[in-house]
Enzyme design. Structure first.
Site, PDB file in Angstrom:
ATOM      1  N   CYS A   1      33.985  33.225 -44.889  1.00 29.10           N
ATOM      2  CA  CYS A   1      34.826  33.385 -43.438  1.00 29.10           C
ATOM      3  C   CYS A   1      36.288  33.846 -44.025  1.00 29.10           C
ATOM      4  O   CYS A   1      37.101  34.462 -43.146  1.00 29.10           O
ATOM      5  CB  CYS A   1      35.139  32.007 -42.919  1.00 29.10           C
ATOM      6  SG  CYS A   1      33.644  31.376 -42.255  1.00 29.10           S
TER       7      CYS A   1
ATOM      8  N   ASN B   1      33.579  29.239 -34.108  1.00 31.21           N
ATOM      9  CA  ASN B   1      33.748  29.640 -35.332  1.00 31.21           C
ATOM     10  C   ASN B   1      33.049  30.961 -35.451  1.00 31.21           C
ATOM     11  O   ASN B   1      31.642  30.801 -35.413  1.00 31.21           O
ATOM     12  CB  ASN B   1      33.621  28.739 -36.511  1.00 31.21           C
ATOM     13  CG  ASN B   1      33.673  29.253 -37.915  1.00 31.21           C
ATOM     14  OD1 ASN B   1      33.971  30.274 -37.910  1.00 31.21           O
ATOM     15  ND2 ASN B   1      33.749  28.084 -38.781  1.00 31.21           N
TER      16      ASN B   1
ATOM     17  N   HIS C   1      41.955  31.336 -39.293  1.00 27.40           N
ATOM     18  CA  HIS C   1      40.372  31.598 -39.149  1.00 27.40           C
ATOM     19  C   HIS C   1      40.155  30.187 -37.923  1.00 27.40           C
ATOM     20  O   HIS C   1      40.586  29.123 -38.221  1.00 27.40           O
ATOM     21  CB  HIS C   1      39.689  31.087 -40.204  1.00 27.40           C
ATOM     22  CG  HIS C   1      38.146  30.912 -40.150  1.00 27.40           C
ATOM     23  ND1 HIS C   1      37.318  31.566 -39.303  1.00 27.40           N
ATOM     24  CD2 HIS C   1      37.318  29.985 -40.585  1.00 27.40           C
ATOM     25  CE1 HIS C   1      36.469  31.278 -39.403  1.00 27.40           C
ATOM     26  NE2 HIS C   1      36.152  30.168 -40.282  1.00 27.40           N
TER      27      HIS C   1
HETATM   28  N1  ACO Z   1      28.047  15.227 -31.746  1.00 28.42           N
HETATM   29  C1  ACO Z   1      28.118  13.786 -31.940  1.00 28.42           C
HETATM   30  N2  ACO Z   1      28.129  13.256 -33.071  1.00 28.42           N
HETATM   31  C2  ACO Z   1      28.267  13.791 -34.314  1.00 28.42           C
HETATM   32  C3  ACO Z   1      28.241  15.169 -34.216  1.00 28.42           C
HETATM   33  C4  ACO Z   1      27.986  15.727 -32.861  1.00 28.42           C
HETATM   34  N3  ACO Z   1      28.076  17.171 -32.661  1.00 28.42           N
HETATM   35  N4  ACO Z   1      28.456  15.738 -35.355  1.00 28.42           N
HETATM   36  C5  ACO Z   1      28.542  14.675 -36.249  1.00 28.42           C
HETATM   37  N5  ACO Z   1      28.490  13.539 -35.497  1.00 28.42           N
HETATM   38  C6  ACO Z   1      28.853  12.175 -35.805  1.00 28.42           C
HETATM   39  C7  ACO Z   1      28.338  12.129 -37.352  1.00 28.42           C
HETATM   40  O1  ACO Z   1      26.792  11.887 -37.493  1.00 28.42           O
HETATM   41  C8  ACO Z   1      28.956  10.765 -37.734  1.00 28.42           C
HETATM   42  O2  ACO Z   1      28.434   9.598 -37.183  1.00 28.42           O
HETATM   43  P1  ACO Z   1      28.197   8.324 -38.251  1.00 28.42           P
HETATM   44  O3  ACO Z   1      29.576   7.762 -38.232  1.00 28.42           O
HETATM   45  O4  ACO Z   1      27.359   7.270 -37.242  1.00 28.42           O
HETATM   46  O5  ACO Z   1      27.557   8.727 -39.441  1.00 28.42           O
HETATM   47  C9  ACO Z   1      30.276  10.904 -36.958  1.00 28.42           C
HETATM   48  O6  ACO Z   1      29.870  11.751 -35.697  1.00 28.42           O
HETATM   49  C10 ACO Z   1      31.388  11.447 -37.755  1.00 28.42           C
HETATM   50  O7  ACO Z   1      31.097  12.563 -38.310  1.00 28.42           O
HETATM   51  P2  ACO Z   1      32.196  12.953 -39.513  1.00 28.42           P
HETATM   52  O8  ACO Z   1      31.406  14.308 -40.119  1.00 28.42           O
HETATM   53  O9  ACO Z   1      33.036  12.115 -40.205  1.00 28.42           O
HETATM   54  O10 ACO Z   1      33.204  13.755 -38.106  1.00 28.42           O
HETATM   55  P3  ACO Z   1      34.516  14.541 -38.478  1.00 28.42           P
HETATM   56  O11 ACO Z   1      35.614  14.142 -37.707  1.00 28.42           O
HETATM   57  O12 ACO Z   1      34.664  14.860 -40.114  1.00 28.42           O
HETATM   58  O13 ACO Z   1      34.096  16.006 -37.670  1.00 28.42           O
HETATM   59  C11 ACO Z   1      33.391  18.206 -38.411  1.00 28.42           C
HETATM   60  C12 ACO Z   1      32.986  16.785 -38.238  1.00 28.42           C
HETATM   61  C13 ACO Z   1      33.828  18.704 -36.880  1.00 28.42           C
HETATM   62  C14 ACO Z   1      32.304  19.148 -38.991  1.00 28.42           C
HETATM   63  C15 ACO Z   1      34.736  18.202 -39.079  1.00 28.42           C
HETATM   64  O14 ACO Z   1      34.429  17.777 -40.378  1.00 28.42           O
HETATM   65  C16 ACO Z   1      35.007  19.868 -39.441  1.00 28.42           C
HETATM   66  O15 ACO Z   1      35.256  20.667 -38.581  1.00 28.42           O
HETATM   67  N6  ACO Z   1      35.338  20.203 -40.878  1.00 28.42           N
HETATM   68  C17 ACO Z   1      35.645  21.469 -41.293  1.00 28.42           C
HETATM   69  C18 ACO Z   1      34.654  22.398 -41.014  1.00 28.42           C
HETATM   70  C19 ACO Z   1      34.867  23.800 -41.088  1.00 28.42           C
HETATM   71  O16 ACO Z   1      36.125  24.061 -41.240  1.00 28.42           O
HETATM   72  N7  ACO Z   1      34.144  24.892 -41.280  1.00 28.42           N
HETATM   73  C20 ACO Z   1      34.202  26.076 -41.401  1.00 28.42           C
HETATM   74  C21 ACO Z   1      34.934  26.609 -42.571  1.00 28.42           C
HETATM   75  S1  ACO Z   1      33.990  27.504 -43.390  1.00 28.42           S
HETATM   76  C22 ACO Z   1      33.241  28.670 -42.414  1.00 28.42           C
HETATM   77  O17 ACO Z   1      33.672  29.060 -41.301  1.00 28.42           O
HETATM   78  C23 ACO Z   1      31.873  28.928 -42.643  1.00 28.42           C
END
Ligand code: ACO
Length: 323
Positions: A111, A280, A250
């Site tokens: 990215c 994204n 980004h």
């Molecule tokens: N819908 C409902 N529940 C979900 C979903 C969904 N789509 N996805 C995950 N969950 C659940 C998980 O299973 C978890 O459940 P559990 O507690 O029973 O295990 C709960 O939600 C919490 O999950 P977390 O992973 O802790 O949620 P978090 O608040 O960290 O959010 C996310 C997850 C959105 C992926 C976040 O971590 C994030 O955005 N990280 C950065 C990602 C990023 O920047 N990526 C791109 C950079 S690089 C690139 O662009 C290629």
């Protein structure tokens, strides 16, 4: 004489997929996706490819530049999801635009690619005597995500953005910073498919060839990299944060921007945000945002802007420039 952005273009596929659409086949909800990411909709390619989307964004940027195809000396396409490895996506784009002869190549720094591509192009413009460069970011993320993995597939969209760089009397690019730290745990991972051969039974198939992500680890890295990159590019250019009109981050997760704004003591208004509409789009994220801001009249000549990206690798990049 500086190296500046002369024009931009973008292409977003016609099909818009809402969070409610995703909830028809995934255990998720509009409420979860909106509050955890800021994303409401994303565009998904139907029939379009990384090459065709890139060519459409590039054609728009070229038309707006007022240049003819034969005035383009360099074509770079940034992508993590090439539809072809031979020829390069950039060669397909060049062919579609009828650019007869130009140095042409693809890059992949995940990215962070678009900022790397501008930095590479500006160096080549200084050392190879090129006057105009076409930089495209295009990604068909829908082809590399696992549509049964709710923790990743809800985050991504497809699209392309483009910019023409030129040498002119503006100050243009003032400073840049490129980095890549070791991703010890493969926090972002997507392997290419490997088939057995008559000489090897080694194979990589199935889930390993789709994006997997350690979301909270990536988020921690992104917030940290964001803060460091801002400090470095502002210091290098001798510019204060308050002198910058608009920051183009980004578009990965709105919560990364909330944290960065808090850490840097700035208002969220400083960020251009389109993640709600496009999600994204990997390498296309920053050029799409630039083009949307430009067409919405949010940029005027002389504005100081900053581009910041982070992604797999774990790579990051930032650039400060005069619009
Ligand atoms: N819908 C409902 N529940 C979900 C979903 C969904 N789509 N996805 C995950 N969950 C659940 C998980 O299973 C978890 O459940 P559990 O507690 O029973 O295990 C709960 O939600 C919490 O999950 P977390 O992973 O802790 O949620 P978090 O608040 O960290 O959010 C996310 C997850 C959105 C992926 C976040 O971590 C994030 O955005 N990280 C950065 C990602 C990023 O920047 N990526 C791109 C950079 S690089 C690139 O662009 C290629």
């Amino acid at each position: 004489m500086g190296i500046s952005i002369l024009s931009t273009g973008c292409f977003l596929p016609e099909k818009i997929v809402t969070n409610d659409d995703l909830a028809t086949f995934l255990d998720t909800s509009d409420e979860w996706i909106t509050t955890r990411t800021g994303i409401k909709t994303r565009h998904i390619a139907v029939g379009e490819t990384t090459s065709t989307m890139g060519a459409k964004a590039a054609a728009q940027a070229l038309e707006r530049s007022g240049l003819s195809p034969d005035e383009i000396d360099l074509v770079i396409c940034a992508t993590v999801s090439p539809d072809v490895c031979c020829p390069m996506v950039s060669a397909n784009i060049k062919k579609a635009l009828q650019i007869e002869s130009a140095a042409t190549f693809d890059i992949n720094v995940n990215c962070s690619s678009f900022i790397y591509a501008i930095a590479i192009a500006s160096s080549m413009m200084q050392t190879c005597g090129y006057r105009n460069a076409l930089i495209v970011g295009s990604d068909t993320n829908s082809q590399i995500i696992d549509w049964s993995d709710r923790s990743t597939c809800v985050l991504f969209g497809d699209g392309a953005g483009a910019a023409i760089l030129t040498k002119d009397d503006r100050r243009g690019i003032l400073s840049s910073h490129l980095d890549c730290i070791i991703d010890q745990d493969n926090m972002l991972y997507c392997a290419n498919k490997i088939d057995p051969t008559p000489f090897s039974d080694h194979a990589v198939q199935g889930a390993d060839t789709k994006v997997s992500m350690h979301g909270s680890g990536v988020m921690r890295f992104a917030i940290h990299a964001f803060h460091d990159a801002v400090e470095i590019v502002t210091q290098k250019a001798g510019v204060k944060l308050e002198d910058i009109q608009l920051i183009f981050p980004h578009q990965a997760n709105i919560r990364i921007l909330y944290s960065a704004a808090k850490k840097m003591g700035i208002d969220m208004d400083k960020f251009y945000v389109d993640i709600d509409k496009v999600a994204n789009t990997s390498c296309a994220s920053i050029p799409i945002a630039l083009d949307l801001a430009a067409t919405e009249g949010k940029l005027k000549r002389g504005d100081l802007i900053m581009l910041i990206a982070f992604g797999g690798g774990l790579s990051s990049g930032a650039m400060l420039l005069e619009w």
